[in-house]
Design a protein around this motif. Structure first.
Motif, PDB file in Angstrom:
ATOM      1  N   ALA A 136      16.659 -73.811  19.128  1.00 16.58           N
ATOM      2  CA  ALA A 136      15.920 -74.514  20.175  1.00 16.58           C
ATOM      3  C   ALA A 136      15.041 -73.544  20.947  1.00 16.58           C
ATOM      4  O   ALA A 136      13.921 -73.871  21.338  1.00 16.58           O
ATOM      5  CB  ALA A 136      16.895 -75.215  21.120  1.00 16.58           C
ATOM      6  N   THR A 137      15.546 -72.338  21.179  1.00 15.17           N
ATOM      7  CA  THR A 137      14.774 -71.311  21.868  1.00 15.17           C
ATOM      8  C   THR A 137      15.389 -69.951  21.581  1.00 15.17           C
ATOM      9  O   THR A 137      16.590 -69.843  21.290  1.00 15.17           O
ATOM     10  CB  THR A 137      14.724 -71.575  23.390  1.00 15.17           C
ATOM     11  N   LEU A 138      14.548 -68.898  21.665  1.00 15.02           N
ATOM     12  CA  LEU A 138      14.971 -67.530  21.396  1.00 15.02           C
ATOM     13  C   LEU A 138      14.519 -66.633  22.541  1.00 15.02           C
ATOM     14  O   LEU A 138      13.564 -66.945  23.251  1.00 15.02           O
ATOM     15  CB  LEU A 138      14.347 -67.008  20.091  1.00 15.02           C
ATOM     16  N   ALA A 139      15.191 -65.485  22.692  1.00 19.25           N
ATOM     17  CA  ALA A 139      14.766 -64.498  23.687  1.00 19.25           C
ATOM     18  C   ALA A 139      15.181 -63.120  23.211  1.00 19.25           C
ATOM     19  O   ALA A 139      16.294 -62.937  22.700  1.00 19.25           O
ATOM     20  CB  ALA A 139      15.369 -64.803  25.058  1.00 19.25           C
ATOM     21  N   LEU A 140      14.302 -62.135  23.390  1.00 16.93           N
ATOM     22  CA  LEU A 140      14.542 -60.770  22.944  1.00 16.93           C
ATOM     23  C   LEU A 140      15.024 -59.909  24.100  1.00 16.93           C
ATOM     24  O   LEU A 140      14.404 -59.882  25.173  1.00 16.93           O
ATOM     25  CB  LEU A 140      13.262 -60.183  22.347  1.00 16.93           C
ATOM     26  N   ALA A 141      16.121 -59.186  23.887  1.00 21.66           N
ATOM     27  CA  ALA A 141      16.696 -58.329  24.918  1.00 21.66           C
ATOM     28  C   ALA A 141      15.894 -57.039  25.063  1.00 21.66           C
ATOM     29  O   ALA A 141      14.996 -56.736  24.266  1.00 21.66           O
ATOM     30  CB  ALA A 141      18.153 -58.023  24.591  1.00 21.66           C
ATOM     31  N   ALA A 142      16.258 -56.235  26.060  1.00 27.10           N
ATOM     32  CA  ALA A 142      15.542 -55.006  26.360  1.00 27.10           C
ATOM     33  C   ALA A 142      15.685 -53.960  25.256  1.00 27.10           C
ATOM     34  O   ALA A 142      14.853 -53.050  25.154  1.00 27.10           O
ATOM     35  CB  ALA A 142      16.017 -54.430  27.686  1.00 27.10           C
ATOM     36  N   ASP A 143      16.716 -54.079  24.400  1.00 29.07           N
ATOM     37  CA  ASP A 143      16.881 -53.108  23.328  1.00 29.07           C
ATOM     38  C   ASP A 143      15.907 -53.322  22.181  1.00 29.07           C
ATOM     39  O   ASP A 143      15.832 -52.518  21.246  1.00 29.07           O
ATOM     40  CB  ASP A 143      18.325 -53.106  22.807  1.00 29.07           C
ATOM     41  N   GLY A 144      15.144 -54.418  22.236  1.00 31.64           N
ATOM     42  CA  GLY A 144      14.137 -54.676  21.217  1.00 31.64           C
ATOM     43  C   GLY A 144      14.668 -55.160  19.896  1.00 31.64           C
ATOM     44  O   GLY A 144      13.905 -55.274  18.927  1.00 31.64           O
ATOM     45  N   GLN A 145      15.961 -55.493  19.820  1.00 29.25           N
ATOM     46  CA  GLN A 145      16.512 -55.959  18.552  1.00 29.25           C
ATOM     47  C   GLN A 145      17.511 -57.104  18.698  1.00 29.25           C
ATOM     48  O   GLN A 145      17.721 -57.867  17.761  1.00 29.25           O
ATOM     49  CB  GLN A 145      17.185 -54.810  17.801  1.00 29.25           C
ATOM     50  N   THR A 146      18.113 -57.277  19.871  1.00 25.63           N
ATOM     51  CA  THR A 146      19.086 -58.349  20.072  1.00 25.63           C
ATOM     52  C   THR A 146      18.387 -59.618  20.536  1.00 25.63           C
ATOM     53  O   THR A 146      17.716 -59.631  21.563  1.00 25.63           O
ATOM     54  CB  THR A 146      20.142 -57.951  21.114  1.00 25.63           C
ATOM     55  N   VAL A 147      18.562 -60.675  19.767  1.00 24.09           N
ATOM     56  CA  VAL A 147      17.910 -61.944  20.064  1.00 24.09           C
ATOM     57  C   VAL A 147      18.962 -62.971  20.487  1.00 24.09           C
ATOM     58  O   VAL A 147      19.951 -63.191  19.769  1.00 24.09           O
ATOM     59  CB  VAL A 147      17.141 -62.483  18.838  1.00 24.09           C
ATOM     60  N   ALA A 148      18.763 -63.577  21.651  1.00 27.62           N
ATOM     61  CA  ALA A 148      19.602 -64.704  22.067  1.00 27.62           C
ATOM     62  C   ALA A 148      19.124 -65.942  21.323  1.00 27.62           C
ATOM     63  O   ALA A 148      17.924 -66.242  21.303  1.00 27.62           O
ATOM     64  CB  ALA A 148      19.517 -64.922  23.570  1.00 27.62           C
ATOM     65  N   VAL A 149      20.045 -66.653  20.726  1.00 27.00           N
ATOM     66  CA  VAL A 149      19.732 -67.826  19.902  1.00 27.00           C
ATOM     67  C   VAL A 149      20.447 -69.037  20.485  1.00 27.00           C
ATOM     68  O   VAL A 149      21.680 -69.049  20.561  1.00 27.00           O
ATOM     69  CB  VAL A 149      20.184 -67.610  18.445  1.00 27.00           C
ATOM     70  N   VAL A 150      19.689 -70.033  20.902  1.00 28.29           N
ATOM     71  CA  VAL A 150      20.298 -71.254  21.443  1.00 28.29           C
ATOM     72  C   VAL A 150      20.205 -72.355  20.389  1.00 28.29           C
ATOM     73  O   VAL A 150      19.111 -72.717  19.947  1.00 28.29           O
ATOM     74  CB  VAL A 150      19.605 -71.706  22.741  1.00 28.29           C
ATOM     75  N   VAL A 151      21.358 -72.854  19.991  1.00 23.75           N
ATOM     76  CA  VAL A 151      21.448 -73.949  19.026  1.00 23.75           C
ATOM     77  C   VAL A 151      21.574 -75.257  19.803  1.00 23.75           C
ATOM     78  O   VAL A 151      22.392 -75.361  20.721  1.00 23.75           O
ATOM     79  CB  VAL A 151      22.656 -73.758  18.093  1.00 23.75           C
TER      80      VAL A 151
END
Length: 332
Positions: free
Chosen positions: A223-238
């Protein structure tokens, strides 16, 4: 920028009102004023089609509303002709910087939400032959960078990222569609479609390097994604499923290793899937939930999410009038 849809071809009107700010939200405001959202109302147009009108207004976290009198309510195409769509506008994640399309010349400009000098952005950020109606604009969380993306059918026009302090411009290939900045603004999350059946996620560093990986379908269909400050961890909302009584679910995906977490159910109702999430520089995740039925008052709620347990603590709430045309949240 979010519109309220009556049908695929018809946009309804919009006005933000009835803030409903918890006392703690206003009391917690420190430093220069910060915006929670920007909105523009609608007026009746020809053929029963509504159009944006009036002035863009900023809804501040301290409960006040200010007017962007020089922001254009409508935009223009590549020939300079007026288009009855809202002028470009974006807010930084901290709500302290606004980029918008100036009314008198449709130039992209930037200024502090608190007021002060208006800075013209380079004309070169808008590629030749690209109308302002084709633009999507993003501002980094701290307001120090601006990204301008031009939608073109051939996917050849690169997006451009401007660092305001230095004037340096970094290009992102036209084949990639930006989704926003990372939490510290040092990377841009984007996606591409290498084939008809796959989607690749890309984290671009502003030094020109990147991390690319083709994720599982659960990430590609999120539904939506967001990239963390480390440049590799993505929050994934299902997305949640009201029919099956399944709550929205949060997972994390590592672009470098390809590791996908098992995830947790968010402490929200099945029909309360966040439509926008963003990481803070401190590693905290903020989620926004909105009711958005046509011709009804919308309620926007802000939650701080515990990524380990799925607990969601409401930190802000405001309503949006049923007559809304379009609105933009800080960081969206």
């Amino acid at each position: 920028m979010r519109h309220t849809s009556v049908s695929a071809a018809l946009l309804a009107a919009a006005v933000i009102g009835g803030l409903g700010i918890p006392p703690s939200a206003a009391q917690a405001q420190t430093g220069p004023p910060a915006a929670r959202a920007a909105w523009i109302k609608s007026c009746a147009g020809k053929s029963d089609l509504n159009r944006p009108c009036g002035h863009w207004q900023l809804v501040l976290r301290d409960g006040r509303t200010t007017v962007l009198r020089d922001a254009s309510p409508t935009t223009t195409d590549h020939r300079g002709h007026k288009v009855s769509e809202p002028g470009a506008l974006a807010l930084s994640g901290d709500g302290r910087t606004v980029v918008y399309e100036r009314a008198r010349d449709h130039r992209l400009v930037v200024r502090p939400v608190a007021g002060g000098p208006v800075r013209e952005l380079p004309r070169s950020l808008v590629p030749k032959g690209c109308g302002n109606d084709d633009l999507t604009v993003y501002v980094s969380p701290s307001g120090d960078k601006v990204l301008v993306d031009c939608a073109d059918d051939a996917d050849r026009v690169p997006s451009q990222v401007l660092t305001l302090a230095t004037g340096k411009v970094v290009q992102i290939p036209g084949r990639d569609t930006p989704e926003g900045f990372s939490a510290d603004g040092d990377e841009v999350l984007a996606h591409r479609n290498p084939t008809d059946n796959t989607i690749a996620e890309v984290a671009y560093r502003l030094d020109g390097t990147s991390v690319v990986r083709t994720p599982p379908q659960v990430v590609a269909n999120a539904a939506t994604l967001a990239l963390a400050a480390d440049g590799q961890t993505v929050a994934v909302v299902v997305s949640g499923d009201p029919d099956r009584k399944k709550r929205p679910r949060l997972r994390t995906y590592d672009l470098r290793t390809g590791e996908l977490s098992g995830g947790v159910d968010l402490a929200l109702k099945p029909d309360e899937t966040p439509y926008h999430v963003q990481w803070g520089a401190d590693g905290k995740l903020t989620a926004y939930v909105q009711t958005d039925e046509v011709e009804t008052t919308a309620v926007v709620r802000e939650f701080t999410v515990d990524t380990e347990t799925g607990a969601a603590t409401q930190t802000d709430r405001f309503t949006i009038s049923k007559n809304r045309y379009a609105h933009v949240l800080a960081g969206e």
